[in-house]
Every structure is written in structure tokens, then in C-alpha cells.
Design a protein around this motif. Sequence first.
Motif, PDB file in Angstrom:
ATOM      1  N   VAL A  67      26.503  -5.522  -0.953  1.00 23.64           N
ATOM      2  CA  VAL A  67      27.631  -4.696  -0.497  1.00 23.64           C
ATOM      3  C   VAL A  67      28.927  -5.362  -0.973  1.00 23.64           C
ATOM      4  CG1 VAL A  67      28.669  -3.507   1.463  1.00 23.64           C
ATOM      5  CG2 VAL A  67      26.232  -4.077   1.502  1.00 23.64           C
ATOM      6  N   VAL A  68      29.282  -5.121  -2.196  1.00 25.88           N
ATOM      7  CA  VAL A  68      30.429  -5.797  -2.819  1.00 25.88           C
ATOM      8  C   VAL A  68      31.755  -5.498  -2.121  1.00 25.88           C
ATOM      9  CG1 VAL A  68      31.735  -6.084  -4.963  1.00 25.88           C
ATOM     10  CG2 VAL A  68      29.233  -5.840  -5.034  1.00 25.88           C
ATOM     11  N   PRO A  69      32.053  -4.250  -1.738  1.00 30.11           N
ATOM     12  CA  PRO A  69      33.372  -3.983  -1.129  1.00 30.11           C
ATOM     13  C   PRO A  69      33.642  -4.754   0.160  1.00 30.11           C
ATOM     14  CG  PRO A  69      32.313  -1.943  -1.805  1.00 30.11           C
ATOM     15  CD  PRO A  69      31.278  -3.016  -1.902  1.00 30.11           C
ATOM     16  N   LEU A  70      32.586  -5.173   0.867  1.00 33.06           N
ATOM     17  CA  LEU A  70      32.772  -5.831   2.157  1.00 33.06           C
ATOM     18  C   LEU A  70      32.663  -7.355   2.070  1.00 33.06           C
ATOM     19  CD1 LEU A  70      30.762  -3.383   4.450  1.00 33.06           C
ATOM     20  CD2 LEU A  70      33.238  -3.565   4.219  1.00 33.06           C
ATOM     21  N   GLN A  71      32.605  -7.898   0.862  1.00 36.26           N
ATOM     22  CA  GLN A  71      32.468  -9.339   0.722  1.00 36.26           C
ATOM     23  C   GLN A  71      33.709 -10.094   1.177  1.00 36.26           C
ATOM     24  OE1 GLN A  71      31.254 -10.357  -3.246  1.00 36.26           O
ATOM     25  NE2 GLN A  71      29.223  -9.437  -3.026  1.00 36.26           N
ATOM     26  N   ASN A  72      34.845  -9.417   1.211  1.00 38.82           N
ATOM     27  CA  ASN A  72      36.080 -10.068   1.651  1.00 38.82           C
ATOM     28  C   ASN A  72      36.230 -10.076   3.165  1.00 38.82           C
ATOM     29  OD1 ASN A  72      36.920 -10.581  -1.012  1.00 38.82           O
ATOM     30  ND2 ASN A  72      37.806  -8.525  -1.183  1.00 38.82           N
ATOM     31  N   TYR A  73      35.315  -9.434   3.863  1.00 38.44           N
ATOM     32  CA  TYR A  73      35.379  -9.374   5.331  1.00 38.44           C
ATOM     33  C   TYR A  73      34.300 -10.289   5.911  1.00 38.44           C
ATOM     34  CZ  TYR A  73      38.247  -5.271   4.412  1.00 38.44           C
ATOM     35  OH  TYR A  73      39.221  -4.424   3.955  1.00 38.44           O
ATOM     36  N   LEU A  74      34.737 -11.435   6.407  1.00 39.40           N
ATOM     37  CA  LEU A  74      33.789 -12.429   6.912  1.00 39.40           C
ATOM     38  C   LEU A  74      33.013 -11.919   8.114  1.00 39.40           C
ATOM     39  CD1 LEU A  74      32.767 -15.312   6.510  1.00 39.40           C
ATOM     40  CD2 LEU A  74      34.601 -16.099   8.019  1.00 39.40           C
ATOM     41  N   ALA A  75      33.665 -11.102   8.949  1.00 37.55           N
ATOM     42  CA  ALA A  75      33.008 -10.580  10.151  1.00 37.55           C
ATOM     43  C   ALA A  75      31.800  -9.733   9.805  1.00 37.55           C
ATOM     44  CB  ALA A  75      34.000  -9.772  10.985  1.00 37.55           C
ATOM     45  N   PHE A  76      31.868  -9.022   8.679  1.00 35.29           N
ATOM     46  CA  PHE A  76      30.740  -8.187   8.252  1.00 35.29           C
ATOM     47  C   PHE A  76      29.490  -9.034   8.040  1.00 35.29           C
ATOM     48  CE2 PHE A  76      28.379  -6.980   4.385  1.00 35.29           C
ATOM     49  CZ  PHE A  76      27.771  -5.829   4.844  1.00 35.29           C
ATOM     50  N   GLY A  77      29.617 -10.098   7.271  1.00 32.68           N
ATOM     51  CA  GLY A  77      28.474 -10.967   7.018  1.00 32.68           C
ATOM     52  C   GLY A  77      28.004 -11.666   8.283  1.00 32.68           C
ATOM     53  N   LEU A  78      28.945 -12.022   9.159  1.00 30.78           N
ATOM     54  CA  LEU A  78      28.587 -12.725  10.391  1.00 30.78           C
ATOM     55  C   LEU A  78      27.717 -11.867  11.290  1.00 30.78           C
ATOM     56  CD1 LEU A  78      30.874 -14.946  12.524  1.00 30.78           C
ATOM     57  CD2 LEU A  78      29.697 -13.052  13.630  1.00 30.78           C
ATOM     58  N   VAL A  79      28.123 -10.612  11.494  1.00 30.47           N
ATOM     59  CA  VAL A  79      27.380  -9.733  12.398  1.00 30.47           C
ATOM     60  C   VAL A  79      25.960  -9.511  11.902  1.00 30.47           C
ATOM     61  CG1 VAL A  79      27.229  -7.376  13.282  1.00 30.47           C
ATOM     62  CG2 VAL A  79      29.421  -8.594  13.320  1.00 30.47           C
ATOM     63  N   PHE A  80      25.816  -9.227  10.621  1.00 35.79           N
ATOM     64  CA  PHE A  80      24.481  -8.966  10.090  1.00 35.79           C
ATOM     65  C   PHE A  80      23.642 -10.239  10.033  1.00 35.79           C
ATOM     66  CE2 PHE A  80      26.332  -4.971   8.796  1.00 35.79           C
ATOM     67  CZ  PHE A  80      25.263  -4.094   8.951  1.00 35.79           C
ATOM     68  N   SER A  81      24.284 -11.381   9.848  1.00 34.28           N
ATOM     69  CA  SER A  81      23.551 -12.646   9.886  1.00 34.28           C
ATOM     70  C   SER A  81      22.956 -12.881  11.269  1.00 34.28           C
ATOM     71  CB  SER A  81      24.486 -13.796   9.503  1.00 34.28           C
ATOM     72  OG  SER A  81      23.813 -15.035   9.623  1.00 34.28           O
ATOM     73  N   VAL A  82      23.744 -12.628  12.309  1.00 31.23           N
ATOM     74  CA  VAL A  82      23.248 -12.786  13.687  1.00 31.23           C
ATOM     75  C   VAL A  82      22.104 -11.814  13.958  1.00 31.23           C
ATOM     76  CG1 VAL A  82      23.843 -12.489  16.125  1.00 31.23           C
ATOM     77  CG2 VAL A  82      25.406 -13.706  14.594  1.00 31.23           C
ATOM     78  N   LEU A  83      22.268 -10.564  13.533  1.00 34.55           N
ATOM     79  CA  LEU A  83      21.226  -9.561  13.771  1.00 34.55           C
ATOM     80  C   LEU A  83      19.931  -9.923  13.054  1.00 34.55           C
ATOM     81  CD1 LEU A  83      23.273  -6.239  13.587  1.00 34.55           C
ATOM     82  CD2 LEU A  83      22.496  -7.469  15.623  1.00 34.55           C
ATOM     83  N   PHE A  84      20.030 -10.403  11.821  1.00 38.40           N
ATOM     84  CA  PHE A  84      18.837 -10.817  11.089  1.00 38.40           C
ATOM     85  C   PHE A  84      18.155 -12.001  11.786  1.00 38.40           C
ATOM     86  CE2 PHE A  84      20.498  -8.725   7.093  1.00 38.40           C
ATOM     87  CZ  PHE A  84      19.467  -7.805   7.028  1.00 38.40           C
ATOM     88  N   GLN A  85      18.946 -12.931  12.292  1.00 38.95           N
ATOM     89  CA  GLN A  85      18.364 -14.075  12.999  1.00 38.95           C
ATOM     90  C   GLN A  85      17.602 -13.628  14.237  1.00 38.95           C
ATOM     91  OE1 GLN A  85      20.959 -17.588  13.569  1.00 38.95           O
ATOM     92  NE2 GLN A  85      22.317 -16.652  12.058  1.00 38.95           N
ATOM     93  N   GLU A  86      18.158 -12.683  14.975  1.00 38.42           N
ATOM     94  CA  GLU A  86      17.484 -12.214  16.186  1.00 38.42           C
ATOM     95  C   GLU A  86      16.247 -11.386  15.853  1.00 38.42           C
ATOM     96  OE1 GLU A  86      18.078 -13.411  18.978  1.00 38.42           O
ATOM     97  OE2 GLU A  86      19.903 -14.450  18.349  1.00 38.42           O
ATOM     98  N   ILE A  87      16.299 -10.635  14.756  1.00 39.45           N
ATOM     99  CA  ILE A  87      15.114  -9.889  14.331  1.00 39.45           C
ATOM    100  C   ILE A  87      13.980 -10.840  13.987  1.00 39.45           C
ATOM    101  CG2 ILE A  87      14.181  -8.452  12.468  1.00 39.45           C
ATOM    102  CD1 ILE A  87      16.901  -7.001  12.427  1.00 39.45           C
ATOM    103  N   PHE A  88      14.306 -11.915  13.286  1.00 43.85           N
ATOM    104  CA  PHE A  88      13.263 -12.864  12.914  1.00 43.85           C
ATOM    105  C   PHE A  88      12.871 -13.766  14.074  1.00 43.85           C
ATOM    106  CE2 PHE A  88      14.153 -11.454   8.668  1.00 43.85           C
ATOM    107  CZ  PHE A  88      12.927 -11.594   8.032  1.00 43.85           C
ATOM    108  N   ARG A  89      13.731 -13.902  15.056  1.00 35.72           N
ATOM    109  CA  ARG A  89      13.286 -14.576  16.283  1.00 35.72           C
ATOM    110  C   ARG A  89      12.201 -13.742  16.960  1.00 35.72           C
ATOM    111  NH1 ARG A  89      16.480 -18.262  18.990  1.00 35.72           N
ATOM    112  NH2 ARG A  89      18.410 -17.234  18.333  1.00 35.72           N
ATOM    113  N   TYR A  90      12.397 -12.419  16.947  1.00 37.94           N
ATOM    114  CA  TYR A  90      11.368 -11.545  17.505  1.00 37.94           C
ATOM    115  C   TYR A  90      10.088 -11.602  16.670  1.00 37.94           C
ATOM    116  CZ  TYR A  90       8.747  -7.393  18.704  1.00 37.94           C
ATOM    117  OH  TYR A  90       7.733  -6.542  19.067  1.00 37.94           O
TER     118      TYR A  90
END
Length: 238
Positions: free
Chosen positions: A56-79
Motif C-alpha cells: 500500500v504505497v500511498p499510506l507508507q507515510n502514515y506511521l499509524a497505518f502500519g502500527l494498527v495493522f501490525s498489532v492486528l496481525f500480532q493478535e491474529i497470530f497469537r490466536y
Amino acid sequence: MTAMGFFGCALLAFGPPLAMFTFTVSAEPIRIIILIASAFFWLISLLLSSILWYAVVPLQNYLAFGLVFSVLFQEIFRYQLYWVLRKAERGLEKVTTAHVADSRHIFAYVCGLGFGLMSGAFALVNVLADAVGPGTMGLEKGTEYFFIMSAATTLCFILLHTFWGIIFFSALDHKNWLQVSWVVGSHLFVSSMTLLNRYGNYLPSLFSAYVVLVITIGMAFNVAGGRLQNLKSCFFRK
């Protein structure tokens, strides 16, 4: 001076978790295997977060975007880790010295510690590399508190992942969706507060993270069947 800063920050961030590993995990090979497996699951979540970040190139300048999805991926893999562990727990219980009633909490603790150690390693390794020198921050740009704050934040996240694992696994066992929501919500909250660090506001993010840590420790102690009397016996010899 830089070497002192390096070892100070490294021991602050990883000293307590490595002590936990030494006294509670290293004694049994099966726990080491589970810890390594949980670290691998965290690495997969990081890989998927990175792929999404580059896709997702247009959103690479928004750190919050990557942070939210990183947390969600971590919780998915915790499950996912919870699901795999529950499928294999009958065999795992045969090779552990713990009682069957306690093995679930022990395995959840080990999985959380594995998540936390891998997360902390990736969070702080570059910071520690910069701390070695040849110079330090705080003369013309940045703050001299950057390294110590980064180490304290890393320690907090390692401990949070450890106790989040205990709460998350127990909540799924008992279908307590409120506790599941606490794990996911507090993970998002604490991670989002670290966005303040880019503006030099270390105190609010660090204070809120440790407040959440204290609450999470209390919840994990409760769901693991801890009792106040048992806690007192750890500090007072009869």
C-alpha cells in the motif's frame, strides 16, 4: 561511555525477561521449543505487516497505518498459536513436569514470553547498535534520554506480551470476550501512545504503558489462579 550506555540499556530491556527465561523456561526442553515456536509466529506476523506496508504505497507515510495493522496481525497470530497449542496440548502435557491443571497457564506464559522477546529484539536492536557509538545523542539533535526511554519501553512491551498471552489464552478457553477485548484494545492503545515519542513526549507514553502493565499483571495473576497468600509467601520465609 557509549559502551556503558549500551550495556545499561541492554540489561534494562532484556535483564528481567532473560531472568524469567532462565528460571522458568530453560529447565524444560519442551518449554524452550514452545518459546521458539511462539517467536516464529511473531516473525510471520511481522512479515505480513511488512508486505502490507510495501504493497500500500500511498499510506507508507502514515506511521499509524502500519502500527494498527501490525498489532492486528500480532493478535491474529497469537490466536493461531493458541489454536496450534490446544491441538497439541495432550501430547505436551505428557512431557512436562507441571500438573495438567497448571500446564495451560504455563504454556500460555511461555508463548507470551516468546512473543515479547522477539518483539523486543526487533524493537531495540538498531537502537543498541547506535548506542555503541562513536557518538551519542543530545548535543545538537535529539535527546540524551532516547536510549533509556527506548529500553524502558521495550521492557514494558516484553512484559505486556507475556501477561497478554496468559490472559488471551485463558479468555479463549472460557470464552471471556471482555478479556480478549482488553488484550487487543490495550495492545492498540499502548502501541498508539508510542507515536508521541517522535515528538519527544516520552513521559506520557511510558507512563500510560506501565499503568496498563500493572493492570495487565493483576488480571493475569487472577486468571492464573493466583492468591494473595501465595504472593506473600514469596517474600516472607516461614
